[in-house]
Scaffold this motif. Structure first.
Motif, short mmCIF file in Angstrom:
data_model
loop_
_atom_site.label_atom_id
_atom_site.label_comp_id
_atom_site.label_asym_id
_atom_site.label_seq_id
_atom_site.Cartn_x
_atom_site.Cartn_y
_atom_site.Cartn_z
N VAL A 1 0.85 -1.19 0.00
CA VAL A 1 0.00 0.00 0.00
C VAL A 1 0.89 1.24 0.00
O VAL A 1 1.53 1.54 1.01
CB VAL A 1 -0.91 0.02 1.24
N PRO A 2 0.95 2.00 -1.11
CA PRO A 2 1.69 3.26 -1.09
C PRO A 2 0.92 4.30 -0.26
O PRO A 2 -0.30 4.38 -0.32
CB PRO A 2 1.74 3.68 -2.57
N VAL A 3 1.66 5.07 0.51
CA VAL A 3 1.07 6.11 1.35
C VAL A 3 1.89 7.38 1.17
O VAL A 3 3.11 7.36 1.27
CB VAL A 3 1.07 5.70 2.84
N GLY A 4 1.19 8.48 0.89
CA GLY A 4 1.91 9.72 0.67
C GLY A 4 1.24 10.90 1.34
O GLY A 4 0.70 10.80 2.44
N SER A 5 1.28 12.04 0.66
CA SER A 5 0.69 13.27 1.18
C SER A 5 0.48 14.20 0.00
O SER A 5 1.20 14.11 -1.01
CB SER A 5 1.61 13.91 2.21
N THR A 6 -0.50 15.08 0.12
CA THR A 6 -0.71 16.14 -0.87
C THR A 6 -0.38 17.45 -0.17
O THR A 6 -1.16 17.94 0.65
CB THR A 6 -2.15 16.13 -1.38
N GLU A 7 0.81 17.97 -0.45
CA GLU A 7 1.32 19.11 0.30
C GLU A 7 2.36 19.85 -0.51
O GLU A 7 2.91 19.32 -1.48
CB GLU A 7 1.97 18.62 1.60
N GLN A 8 2.64 21.07 -0.08
CA GLN A 8 3.63 21.89 -0.77
C GLN A 8 4.99 21.22 -0.78
O GLN A 8 5.41 20.58 0.18
CB GLN A 8 3.70 23.26 -0.11
N HIS A 9 5.67 21.37 -1.90
CA HIS A 9 7.08 20.97 -2.02
C HIS A 9 7.87 22.07 -2.71
O HIS A 9 8.65 21.82 -3.64
CB HIS A 9 7.20 19.65 -2.78
N GLY A 10 7.64 23.30 -2.24
CA GLY A 10 8.33 24.43 -2.81
C GLY A 10 7.69 24.91 -4.09
O GLY A 10 6.69 24.36 -4.55
N PRO A 11 8.28 25.92 -4.72
CA PRO A 11 7.71 26.47 -5.95
C PRO A 11 7.98 25.62 -7.19
O PRO A 11 7.45 25.89 -8.26
CB PRO A 11 8.40 27.83 -6.07
N HIS A 12 8.79 24.57 -7.05
CA HIS A 12 9.27 23.85 -8.21
C HIS A 12 8.75 22.42 -8.33
O HIS A 12 8.74 21.85 -9.42
CB HIS A 12 10.80 23.78 -8.18
N ALA A 13 8.33 21.82 -7.22
CA ALA A 13 7.93 20.41 -7.23
C ALA A 13 6.44 20.28 -6.94
O ALA A 13 5.86 21.10 -6.22
CB ALA A 13 8.75 19.62 -6.20
N LEU B 1 2.63 19.21 -5.67
CA LEU B 1 2.00 18.89 -4.40
C LEU B 1 1.93 17.38 -4.17
O LEU B 1 1.93 16.91 -3.03
CB LEU B 1 0.59 19.48 -4.35
N GLY B 2 1.89 16.62 -5.24
CA GLY B 2 1.79 15.17 -5.14
C GLY B 2 3.11 14.45 -5.06
O GLY B 2 3.14 13.22 -5.23
N THR B 3 4.19 15.16 -4.76
CA THR B 3 5.52 14.54 -4.72
C THR B 3 5.56 13.28 -3.87
O THR B 3 6.10 12.24 -4.28
CB THR B 3 6.56 15.55 -4.21
N ASP B 4 4.99 13.33 -2.67
CA ASP B 4 5.09 12.20 -1.76
C ASP B 4 4.29 10.99 -2.25
O ASP B 4 4.63 9.84 -1.93
CB ASP B 4 4.61 12.59 -0.37
N VAL B 5 3.22 11.25 -3.00
CA VAL B 5 2.44 10.15 -3.59
C VAL B 5 3.20 9.56 -4.77
O VAL B 5 3.34 8.34 -4.90
CB VAL B 5 1.05 10.63 -4.02
N LEU B 6 3.70 10.43 -5.64
CA LEU B 6 4.43 9.98 -6.83
C LEU B 6 5.64 9.13 -6.45
O LEU B 6 5.89 8.08 -7.06
CB LEU B 6 4.90 11.19 -7.64
N THR B 7 6.40 9.58 -5.47
CA THR B 7 7.61 8.85 -5.11
C THR B 7 7.27 7.53 -4.42
O THR B 7 7.94 6.51 -4.67
CB THR B 7 8.51 9.71 -4.21
N ALA B 8 6.26 7.53 -3.55
CA ALA B 8 5.87 6.28 -2.89
C ALA B 8 5.38 5.26 -3.92
O ALA B 8 5.71 4.07 -3.85
CB ALA B 8 4.78 6.55 -1.85
N GLU B 9 4.60 5.72 -4.90
CA GLU B 9 4.10 4.81 -5.93
C GLU B 9 5.23 4.27 -6.79
O GLU B 9 5.25 3.08 -7.14
CB GLU B 9 3.07 5.52 -6.80
#
Length: 245
Positions: free
Chosen positions: A21-33, A35-43
């Motif tokens: 089960v991938p688990v992430g977050s939808t949150e700021q990752h600066g002006p360049h990355a 919001l879904g960074t944590d979901v994308l990387t976990a997946e």
């Protein structure tokens, strides 16, 4: 087997009790990355780890919202309480266990989820609902782990590797210039800050310029290899020692 692509009869006929089960977050990752960074990387790590694992395993949809109130001042950030998160993850795992998937690895991409996931895994296991183990990818990349910040070199590198079109390359210098060197504001071994705006102008920690796609490929290989090794251990473990019935 990816659960979203399978039919119920495919799931009925599969021969495994192991799920990821991938688990992430939808949150700021600066002006360049994104919001879904944590979901994308976990997946990405979950998929690569499952591919390296030489047995059948079920990969579920990702849980996309986590414990992330520390980024609440940045528009687009979503969060739930730790209680809600623990309940949601726990009930999701219990639903898998009801269909015979009694061994579950939670592949995490967000630091704010770490404590709650450990608690969820312990509760599920001790209650005998499932044997559940959390795995956080950026803790499994060797010496690179010391560079983990937020929207910094590691996360930027991995997104550049798996979803390069989502990195705003024209904002990398801006992201770097407004970044903090480390997470928090520390005095006497105590972090005085609760929210990321207290120590980072733009939400970034670490220099994203140090995270290129080649580094991202190395991170993906290290993390996915570690995950495959963990899947093997979870599959082979005598889970009855940990409360599984």
């Amino acid at each position: 087997m990816h659960l979203m692509d399978a039919t119920w009869s495919d799931v009925r006929d599969c021969e495994t009790d192991l799920a990821v089960v991938p688990v992430g977050s939808t949150e700021q990752h600066g002006p360049h990355a994104p919001l879904g960074t944590d979901v994308l990387t976990a997946e990405a790590v979950a998929d690569a780890g499952c591919e390296q694992f030489d047995r059948e395993v079920v990969r579920t949809p990702a849980i996309p919202v986590g414990v992330a109130e520390e980024h609440r001042q940045f528009p687009g950030t979503m969060w739930v309480s730790a209680d809600t998160f623990r309940s949601y993850v726990g009930e999701s795992v219990r639903s898998l266990a009801s269909h015979g998937f009694g061994r579950v690895v939670l592949v995490n991409g967000h630091g704010g989820n770490v404590d709650a996931l450990r608690e969820v895994g312990a509760r599920l296991t001790r209650d005998g609902d499932a044997y559940a183990v959390p795995f956080t990818w950026f803790d499994a990349v060797g010496d690179h782990s010391s560079d983990m910040g937020h929207g910094g070199p590691l996360e930027t590198a991995l997104v550049r590797c798996v979803a390069p079109d989502l990195v705003r390359e024209d904002r990398i210098d801006e992201a770097s210039e407004g970044a903090a060197n480390g997470w928090g504001e520390w005095v006497s071994y105590t972090n005085l800050a609760y929210d990321s705006t207290e120590f980072s102008d733009n939400g970034v920690v670490g220099d994203p310029r140090e995270g290129d796609a080649d580094r991202g490929e190395e991170l993906l290989e290290l993390a996915s290899s570690a995950l495959a090794e963990l899947l093997e251990a979870v599959a082979e473990r005598d889970a009855s020692r940990s409360g599984e019935t």
